[in-house]
Scaffold this motif. Structure first.
Motif, mmCIF file in Angstrom:
data_model
loop_
_atom_site.group_PDB
_atom_site.id
_atom_site.type_symbol
_atom_site.label_atom_id
_atom_site.label_comp_id
_atom_site.label_asym_id
_atom_site.label_seq_id
_atom_site.Cartn_x
_atom_site.Cartn_y
_atom_site.Cartn_z
ATOM 1 N N ALA A 170 -23.567 55.457 -51.105
ATOM 2 C CA ALA A 170 -24.213 55.963 -49.897
ATOM 3 C C ALA A 170 -24.010 57.478 -49.822
ATOM 4 O O ALA A 170 -22.872 57.951 -49.809
ATOM 5 N N THR A 171 -25.110 58.227 -49.774
ATOM 6 C CA THR A 171 -25.037 59.686 -49.737
ATOM 7 C C THR A 171 -25.946 60.226 -48.634
ATOM 8 O O THR A 171 -26.905 60.953 -48.902
ATOM 9 N N PRO A 172 -25.691 59.875 -47.376
ATOM 10 C CA PRO A 172 -26.551 60.318 -46.279
ATOM 11 C C PRO A 172 -26.455 61.824 -46.055
ATOM 12 O O PRO A 172 -25.502 62.471 -46.474
ATOM 13 N N GLY A 173 -27.460 62.340 -45.366
ATOM 14 C CA GLY A 173 -27.496 63.769 -45.059
ATOM 15 C C GLY A 173 -28.914 64.284 -45.102
ATOM 16 O O GLY A 173 -29.403 64.878 -44.139
ATOM 17 N N HIS A 174 -29.592 64.073 -46.221
ATOM 18 C CA HIS A 174 -31.024 64.383 -46.292
ATOM 19 C C HIS A 174 -31.767 63.410 -45.388
ATOM 20 O O HIS A 174 -32.637 63.799 -44.613
ATOM 21 N N ARG A 218 -23.271 65.888 -42.851
ATOM 22 C CA ARG A 218 -23.172 64.667 -43.656
ATOM 23 C C ARG A 218 -23.584 64.930 -45.099
ATOM 24 O O ARG A 218 -23.009 64.362 -46.029
ATOM 25 N N LEU A 219 -24.582 65.792 -45.280
ATOM 26 C CA LEU A 219 -25.012 66.094 -46.647
ATOM 27 C C LEU A 219 -23.889 66.786 -47.416
ATOM 28 O O LEU A 219 -23.662 66.488 -48.591
ATOM 29 N N ILE A 255 -22.442 65.414 -50.909
ATOM 30 C CA ILE A 255 -22.422 66.230 -52.122
ATOM 31 C C ILE A 255 -21.006 66.279 -52.698
ATOM 32 O O ILE A 255 -20.809 66.117 -53.912
ATOM 33 N N GLN A 256 -20.026 66.478 -51.840
ATOM 34 C CA GLN A 256 -18.649 66.534 -52.321
ATOM 35 C C GLN A 256 -18.233 65.213 -52.960
ATOM 36 O O GLN A 256 -17.479 65.186 -53.942
#
Length: 239
Positions: free
Chosen positions: A110-114, A150-151, A155-156
Motif C-alpha cells: 500500500a503506497t497511498p498519497g497520489h 502520505r506520499l 516513497i520512504q
C-alpha cells in the motif's frame, strides 16, 4: 522461468507490464490502457499466453484502464488495491497480501498519497511503483485524495528496499524505462536531500494544469473501465 515485457502507450506515456509463467503460459498485466487492447491481445497471442489477472496500481486520472474489456473478453480477474474501494473488482488486495499465479508471486504494498488506493507490487527484485515513484519524479497530490504527507511516507517505504531493487514506474515522459532505488535516492529531485516538510512544500508549490482526461478517466476507472468503453462500433473481440 518467467516472461517479462514492458509496453508503452505514447498518447499517455503509460507503461503496461506483462509477467507470465513460461511453463504454464499463464499471464498477468499491470496497468493496461484501454486504447491498447488490440496490442495487448496481440502480444498475448504471439507468446501463446492466457491472461489470468489484470492488476491496477490505482484509479488513473490520465487514461481509461483496459482491464474492464480484458476481463470481459478473456475472463481474467480484475485486481486493485484495497484502498480504492472498487466494488467492481474481483479482488481488492491489501497491504502485504500476495497474488500467486503458478510460479509467479507478487506482493502488494500500500503506497497511498497520489490517491488513497495506490498500490505498488513487488516481484522478485522489481518494484512496480505506479505513480508513487516515477523516474526522477513522483506522482501529483493535488487531486483525487492526494496527500503530500502520505506520499512522502509511501516513497520512504519503497526506498527502504535494497538499493539495487529495480523500479518500473507507471509513466515516463522523457524516454526513460527503468530505474532503481539507489538511483532515485541519489538524484530524484523530489527525494534527494528533502525531509518531509521540504517535500510537502515542494508538492504544494507545483501549480500544475488539470489532467486533460480526468473528467472521463476517473468515472470510467471507478467502474473498472467497464467492458465496452470507447469500443468502435462493429469492432470484434479479436480486433
Amino acid at each position: 522461468m518467467a516472461i517479462f515485457r514492458q509496453l508503452f502507450d505514447d498518447a499517455t506515456s503509460t507503461f503496461t507490464y506483462l509477467i507470465a509463467d513460461e511453463n504454464t503460459r499463464s499471464a498477468l498485466l499491470i496497468d493496461p490502457v484501454h486504447e491498447q487492447y488490440a496490442r495487448d491481445r496481440a502480444v498475448l497471442d504471439a507468446l501463446g499466453l492466457t491472461l489470468k489477472y489484470v492488476l491496477e496500481t490505482h484509479v488513473h486520472a490520465d487514461h481509461i484502464t483496459g482491464g474492464g474489456r480484458l476481463r470481459h473478453e478473456t475472463a481474467a480477474q480484475f485486481v486493485a488495491g484495497k484502498g480504492t474501494g472498487l466494488s467492481c473488482a474481483d479482488r481488492l488486495i491489501g497491504d502485504g497480501e500476495t497474488l500467486t499465479m503458478d510460479s509467479i508471486t507478487l506482493e502488494a504494498i500500500a503506497t497511498p498519497g497520489h490517491t488513497d488506493g495506490c498500490t505498488s507490487y513487488r516481484w522478485n527484485d522489481r518494484l512496480f511503483t505506479g505513480d508513487t515513484i516515477l523516474i526522477d519524479a513522483c506522482g501529483r497530490t493535488d487531486f483525487q485524495q492526494g496527500s503530500a504527507d502520505r506520499l512522502y511516507d509511501s516513497i520512504q517505504r519503497l526506498l527502504s528496499f535494497p538499493e539495487e531493487t529495480l523500479i518500473y514506474p507507471g509513466h515516463d515522459y522523457n524516454g526513460k524505462r527503468v530505474s532503481c532505488v539507489g538511483q532515485e535516492k541519489a538524484i530524484n529531485p523530489y527525494i534527494a536531500g528533502l525531509d518531509k516538510a521540504a517535500f510537502v512544500a515542494k508538492m504544494h508549490a507545483l501549480n500544475l494544469p488539470k489532467p486533460k482526461r480526468i473528467d472521463v478517466a476517473v468515472p470510467a476507472n471507478s467502474l473498472c473501465g467497464g467492458a465496452d468503453v470507447g469500443r468502435v462500433p462493429g469492432e470484434t473481440e479479436a480486433a
